[in-house]
Scaffold this motif. Structure first.
Motif, short mmCIF file in Angstrom:
data_model
loop_
_atom_site.label_atom_id
_atom_site.label_comp_id
_atom_site.label_asym_id
_atom_site.label_seq_id
_atom_site.Cartn_x
_atom_site.Cartn_y
_atom_site.Cartn_z
N ASN A 18 0.84 -1.18 0.00
CA ASN A 18 0.00 0.00 0.00
C ASN A 18 0.88 1.24 0.00
OD1 ASN A 18 -1.87 2.03 0.36
ND2 ASN A 18 -3.04 0.95 1.94
N PRO A 19 1.48 1.56 -1.16
CA PRO A 19 2.37 2.72 -1.24
C PRO A 19 1.69 4.03 -0.85
CG PRO A 19 2.60 1.37 -3.20
CD PRO A 19 1.42 0.84 -2.43
N ASN A 20 0.40 4.16 -1.15
CA ASN A 20 -0.30 5.38 -0.79
C ASN A 20 -0.31 5.57 0.73
OD1 ASN A 20 -1.77 7.73 -1.35
ND2 ASN A 20 -3.70 6.68 -1.03
N ALA A 21 -0.58 4.53 1.48
CA ALA A 21 -0.56 4.62 2.95
C ALA A 21 0.87 4.80 3.45
CB ALA A 21 -1.19 3.38 3.56
N ALA A 22 1.82 4.25 2.74
CA ALA A 22 3.23 4.35 3.15
C ALA A 22 3.73 5.78 3.14
CB ALA A 22 4.10 3.49 2.24
N ILE A 23 3.19 6.59 2.24
CA ILE A 23 3.67 7.97 2.11
C ILE A 23 3.59 8.71 3.44
CG2 ILE A 23 3.15 10.21 1.05
CD1 ILE A 23 2.52 8.65 -1.52
N ARG A 24 2.49 8.57 4.14
CA ARG A 24 2.32 9.27 5.43
C ARG A 24 3.44 8.91 6.39
NH1 ARG A 24 -1.20 7.16 9.82
NH2 ARG A 24 -0.96 8.67 11.48
N TRP A 25 3.74 7.63 6.47
CA TRP A 25 4.77 7.17 7.40
C TRP A 25 6.16 7.57 6.94
CZ3 TRP A 25 3.05 5.66 11.93
CH2 TRP A 25 1.73 5.22 12.02
N LEU A 26 6.41 7.45 5.66
CA LEU A 26 7.74 7.80 5.14
C LEU A 26 8.00 9.30 5.23
CD1 LEU A 26 7.82 5.38 2.09
CD2 LEU A 26 9.18 5.20 4.19
N GLU A 27 6.97 10.12 5.01
CA GLU A 27 7.14 11.57 5.16
C GLU A 27 7.60 11.89 6.59
OE1 GLU A 27 7.13 14.10 3.14
OE2 GLU A 27 6.22 13.30 1.32
N LYS A 28 6.98 11.24 7.57
CA LYS A 28 7.39 11.46 8.96
C LYS A 28 8.81 10.95 9.20
CE LYS A 28 2.81 11.41 10.98
NZ LYS A 28 2.05 11.04 12.17
N ALA A 29 9.14 9.86 8.57
CA ALA A 29 10.47 9.24 8.76
C ALA A 29 11.59 10.10 8.20
CB ALA A 29 10.49 7.85 8.11
N THR A 30 11.29 11.00 7.27
CA THR A 30 12.35 11.83 6.69
C THR A 30 13.02 12.71 7.73
OG1 THR A 30 10.84 13.61 6.03
CG2 THR A 30 11.31 11.89 4.39
N ALA A 31 12.38 12.91 8.87
CA ALA A 31 12.98 13.72 9.94
C ALA A 31 14.15 13.01 10.61
CB ALA A 31 11.93 14.09 10.99
N THR A 32 14.18 11.67 10.51
CA THR A 32 15.22 10.92 11.22
C THR A 32 15.92 9.86 10.37
OG1 THR A 32 13.57 9.37 12.07
CG2 THR A 32 14.15 11.25 13.48
N ARG A 33 15.37 9.50 9.22
CA ARG A 33 15.95 8.43 8.40
C ARG A 33 16.12 8.92 6.96
NH1 ARG A 33 14.77 3.11 10.48
NH2 ARG A 33 15.92 2.35 8.66
N ILE A 34 17.38 9.06 6.53
CA ILE A 34 17.63 9.61 5.20
C ILE A 34 17.10 8.70 4.09
CG2 ILE A 34 19.58 10.99 5.96
CD1 ILE A 34 21.45 8.92 4.70
#
Length: 170
Positions: A18-34
């Motif tokens: 579910n790449p669409n749902a993943a976007i929300r989580w990955l956007e948040k992850a950009t603060a700590t995971r390159i």
């Protein structure tokens, strides 16, 4: 944890893809995971579960590259080596390819070999020398994590302090 949830959703690990749902989580992850930037770049580039958006793909790839992710550096080189895109830039593509190759990851060097050869044909000897110099002097940017004021309250609703939530105040 944000990156892991996003990655599992992208890959379909323990759940349906579910790449669409993943976007929300990955956007948040950009603060700590390159590496979250690379995952987002690939989602937007391929239009997986979202409208294909080459600009967003390039922005995420470039940000990950600037922060030091070799996969993002490689994909930035490939994106910028594409002719006809608004972000096409053979010089920068070559520089990012050299930086990615310096990571020592054999899969990256192999994936970029044809791109590097084509770019060397397109650039002048002076441009090649300049790109090699810039690549050898390149340093990754520091990731400045943006943390919430209260790390324990991540994703919890903010309540009005005057609200008792139905509890009596004694």
């Amino acid at each position: 944890a944000y990156f892991d949830v996003g990655y599992f959703l992208v890959q379909g690990i323990g759940t349906e893809k579910n790449p669409n749902a993943a976007i929300r989580w990955l956007e948040k992850a950009t603060a700590t995971r390159i590496e979250a930037h690379y995952q987002l770049a690939m989602i937007y580039w391929h239009g997986e579960g979202v409208t294909q958006n080459y600009q967003k793909a390039h922005e995420h790839a470039l940000r990950g590259a600037q922060l030091g992710d070799p996969s993002a550096q490689a994909i930035t080189a490939i994106f910028e080596a594409q002719e006809g895109f608004q972000f096409s830039d053979p010089f920068d593509a070559y520089k990012w390819a050299l930086i990615a190759n310096a990571s020592g990851q054999p899969n990256i060097a192999g994936a970029l070999s044809e791109t590097v050869a084509a770019l060397e044909e397109a650039l002048t000897p002076d441009q090649i020398t300049q790109a090699q110099t810039e690549a050898s002097e390149w340093e990754p940017q520091k990731l400045e994590p943006v943390l919430p004021a209260d790390p324990i309250a991540i994703d919890l609703p903010v309540l009005d302090p005057d609200t008792t939530l139905g509890l009596s105040q004694q």
